[in-house]
Motif scaffolding. Structure first.
Motif, PDB file in Angstrom:
ATOM      1  N   HIS A  11       0.858  -1.175   0.000  1.00  0.00           N
ATOM      2  CA  HIS A  11       0.000   0.000   0.000  1.00  0.00           C
ATOM      3  C   HIS A  11       0.898   1.228   0.000  1.00  0.00           C
ATOM      4  N   THR A  12       1.524   1.468   1.136  1.00  0.00           N
ATOM      5  CA  THR A  12       2.475   2.563   1.246  1.00  0.00           C
ATOM      6  C   THR A  12       3.780   1.982   1.770  1.00  0.00           C
ATOM      7  N   VAL A 127       3.031   6.863  -6.616  1.00  0.00           N
ATOM      8  CA  VAL A 127       3.094   8.292  -6.372  1.00  0.00           C
ATOM      9  C   VAL A 127       4.049   8.490  -5.206  1.00  0.00           C
ATOM     10  N   ASN A 129       5.539  10.728  -2.268  1.00  0.00           N
ATOM     11  CA  ASN A 129       4.930  11.748  -1.440  1.00  0.00           C
ATOM     12  C   ASN A 129       5.893  12.022  -0.291  1.00  0.00           C
ATOM     13  N   ILE A 130       5.988  13.260   0.109  1.00  0.00           N
ATOM     14  CA  ILE A 130       6.826  13.558   1.271  1.00  0.00           C
ATOM     15  C   ILE A 130       5.935  14.057   2.391  1.00  0.00           C
ATOM     16  N   ARG A 149       3.426   5.548  -2.562  1.00  0.00           N
ATOM     17  CA  ARG A 149       2.073   4.998  -2.473  1.00  0.00           C
ATOM     18  C   ARG A 149       1.810   4.291  -3.800  1.00  0.00           C
ATOM     19  N   PHE A 150       1.587   2.991  -3.738  1.00  0.00           N
ATOM     20  CA  PHE A 150       1.424   2.226  -4.962  1.00  0.00           C
ATOM     21  C   PHE A 150       0.020   2.393  -5.515  1.00  0.00           C
ATOM     22  N   ARG A 151      -0.069   2.467  -6.826  1.00  0.00           N
ATOM     23  CA  ARG A 151      -1.392   2.510  -7.455  1.00  0.00           C
ATOM     24  C   ARG A 151      -2.077   1.169  -7.238  1.00  0.00           C
ATOM     25  N   GLY A 185       3.701   1.790  10.204  1.00  0.00           N
ATOM     26  CA  GLY A 185       2.735   1.301   9.227  1.00  0.00           C
ATOM     27  C   GLY A 185       3.193   1.271   7.791  1.00  0.00           C
ATOM     28  N   TYR A 186       4.462   1.550   7.509  1.00  0.00           N
ATOM     29  CA  TYR A 186       4.893   1.466   6.121  1.00  0.00           C
ATOM     30  C   TYR A 186       5.448   0.080   5.819  1.00  0.00           C
ATOM     31  N   GLN A 188       4.060  -2.876   4.849  1.00  0.00           N
ATOM     32  CA  GLN A 188       3.381  -4.163   4.942  1.00  0.00           C
ATOM     33  C   GLN A 188       2.749  -4.483   3.587  1.00  0.00           C
ATOM     34  N   PHE A 189       2.604  -5.781   3.315  1.00  0.00           N
ATOM     35  CA  PHE A 189       2.112  -6.171   1.988  1.00  0.00           C
ATOM     36  C   PHE A 189       1.275  -7.437   2.058  1.00  0.00           C
TER      37      PHE A 189
END
Lengths: 301, 220
Positions: A11-12, A127, A129-130, A149-151, A185-186, A188-189
């Motif tokens: 996700h992110t 995308v 993002n900062i 952030r993945f599409r 939270g960044y 995870q998949f």
């Protein structure tokens, strides 16, 4: 020994490129290898994992995008200059050169046509993002974290030899995540394991006498290095940073390691190694995975 | 070998508008002075995992720290082992993993004819001497928005005996969050949140969560 595609739907995520406020879209195999090793350590299966990884057949690749089909890195040094796109209009040639420079990943089915000189635009998978964060009521504690952030339909995939242990580690890694700032939270998949398409599988190799492209950020062993550098087109990628350890109170830096980036092309395969980059007088080894898996530049005829 | 991952899922419902600010550059330039953080692809408001983690840690530090900790590095054992402590070799990485909370009830809000998922609140300050008003605009995520909450707790050999103790701390953290606020301008009524439908679930390995689920349903 079967190669499988481990598809990771993020996700992110934050895959740092040397700093906290920069992020790449994908990550190299050493990052994944270390994440798996730490996961194995927590399960008490560290030795088993390291011995599997030490085997010759074991393979792991960098992560590449997956968007209704696998993507490959751009082969460095291709297309060759003897096949210019348009010799007539110089402006057009420059425009195309810019486009080829910006291109990062090529879908598998367009790979051969790219090598023969067809150009196309890069797909947009993420995308960047900062986000600015702080620690309230403390002076000067403002910092920025770059995230990708993945599409919705874009994923990343790696190729690896399927084994029971690896599947277990991957399943567990889904919830720990990979990359930076995991505990907020960044990274995870969701994992899907797929078979490789035949046309892809047949071109993966570890020993082949002919033009190949590496799919892993890799480093040849000492005696292969000279020949590889002479005949190859490559980019160097630096891998360094702090060594994570629960056995030292201070944080020590790993030894800097320079490797051939994925997408580097060579005239024949080499073996590669797992490098120990531990700081001086460190209590345990710090492994950096640098064994390549290659992709044949010419399809089977 | 006891290695397991327990996932706690639930919902965060906004009882009042929520403002988690961001740097001005990306979200809605020119719209409001202080925009809220949004997902760059869907453009819906989100609650970053770091906001939940930081707020919960500070709240819990007041309860579970025996001495006053000036920096997070001085936190006591209970906080350090859950949230991590970079200056203590045993807890360089904590046992908890938070996750960004994304808006989940977009369809429900749509069916109630919501025009936008954020509102712009007008406020002002009045000078005490000249009685002059100085207005400002603040963007907020609208109330009744529901965000998906997710938390991963890692059970290892070391933490096995402390799982229930840790979960009591987590529950206290959630309760404190409900009694406090999330995001900015909380003393002005922003950011009241309620946690709903909390459920623990073992996603990796083996761990019996029935006791934990009892805890979660009774206390929050």
């Amino acid at each position: 020994m079967t190669y499988k595609m481990y598809i990771m739907n993020f996700h992110t995520a934050h895959f740092g490129a040397g700093t906290l406020d920069s992020s790449k879209m994908t990550f190299a195999a050493d990052r994944l290898f270390s994440a798996l090793a730490i996961e194995a350590k927590k399960m008490g299966k560290m030795e088993e994992f390291v011995s599997i990884a030490g085997q010759d057949e074991f393979a792991l690749t960098d992560a590449f995008p997956y968007l209704s089909g696998p993507f490959l890195p751009k082969p460095i040094g291709f297309p060759k200059f003897e096949q210019p796109d348009l010799t007539t209009d110089v402006k057009e040639v420059r425009r195309q050169a810019k486009m080829a420079k910006k291109l990062q990943f090529i879908p598998l089915d367009k790979f051969d046509s790219y090598v023969n000189g067809t150009l196309f635009k890069d797909e947009e998978h993420v995308v960047t993002n900062i986000v600015t964060k702080n620690q309230p009521h403390v002076d000067g504690n403002l910092f920025q974290v770059s995230t990708v952030r993945f599409r919705d339909d874009s994923c990343l995939y790696v190729i690896a030899n399927e084994s029971e242990l690896l599947n277990e580690l991957f399943t567990s890694l889904q919830y720990t995540g990979i990359g930076g700032k995991r505990s907020s939270g960044y990274g995870q998949f969701d994992l899907t394991i797929l078979d490789l398409p035949d046309g892809f599988k047949n071109r993966l190799t570890k020993v082949y006498q002919g033009p190949v492209m590496t799919l892993t950020t890799a480093l040849p062993i000492e005696k292969e290095l000279e020949y590889a550098m002479e005949t190859g087109s490559y980019l160097l990628s630096k891998s360094s940073g702090f060594a994570f350890s629960t056995e030292t109170n201070e944080n020590y830096r790993k030894q800097d390691l320079y490797k051939f980036a994925s997408g580097s092309t060579f005239s024949e395969t080499f073996t590669g190694q797992i490098v120990d980059v531990r700081p001086l007088d460190f209590p345990h080894e710090v492994l950096n995975y640098a064994k390549p898996l290659f992709f044949k530049m010419e399809g089977e005829r | 070998m006891a290695f397991a991952k327990i996932q706690v899922t639930g919902q965060i419902r906004l009882e009042t508008g929520l403002h988690i600010g961001t740097s001005n550059a990306f979200a809605a330039i020119g719209a409001t002075d202080s925009p809220v953080i949004k997902d760059p692809i869907t453009n819906l408001p989100i609650i970053p995992g770091s906001s939940i983690k930081g707020k919960m840690r500070t709240l819990l530090a007041r309860v579970y720290n025996t001495t006053l900790a000036e920096k997070p590095g001085d936190d006591g054992e209970i906080i350090s082992r859950l949230f991590g402590n970079s200056s203590d070799k045993n807890y360089k990485v904590g046992r908890l993993i938070f996750r960004d909370a994304f808006l989940t009830n977009k369809d429900d809000l749509d069916s109630r004819d919501v025009k936008s998922y954020t509102e712009v609140k007008f406020e002002n300050t009045i000078d005490r001497i000249t009685a002059e008003a100085n207005p400002r605009q603040i963007e907020r995520a609208i109330r009744d928005s529901v965000f998906g909450f997710e938390l991963i707790y890692e059970v290892t050999d070391k933490s096995q005996a402390q799982v229930e103790e840790d979960f009591k701390v987590i529950l206290d953290g959630l309760k404190l969050l409900e009694l406090d606020y999330l995001g900015g301008s909380g003393s002005r009524g922003y950011g009241k949140v309620v946690f709903e439908d909390l459920k623990a679930n073992t996603v990796f390995g083996n761990y019996d969560v029935s006791r934990l689920n009892e805890l979660l349903t009774t206390e929050v």
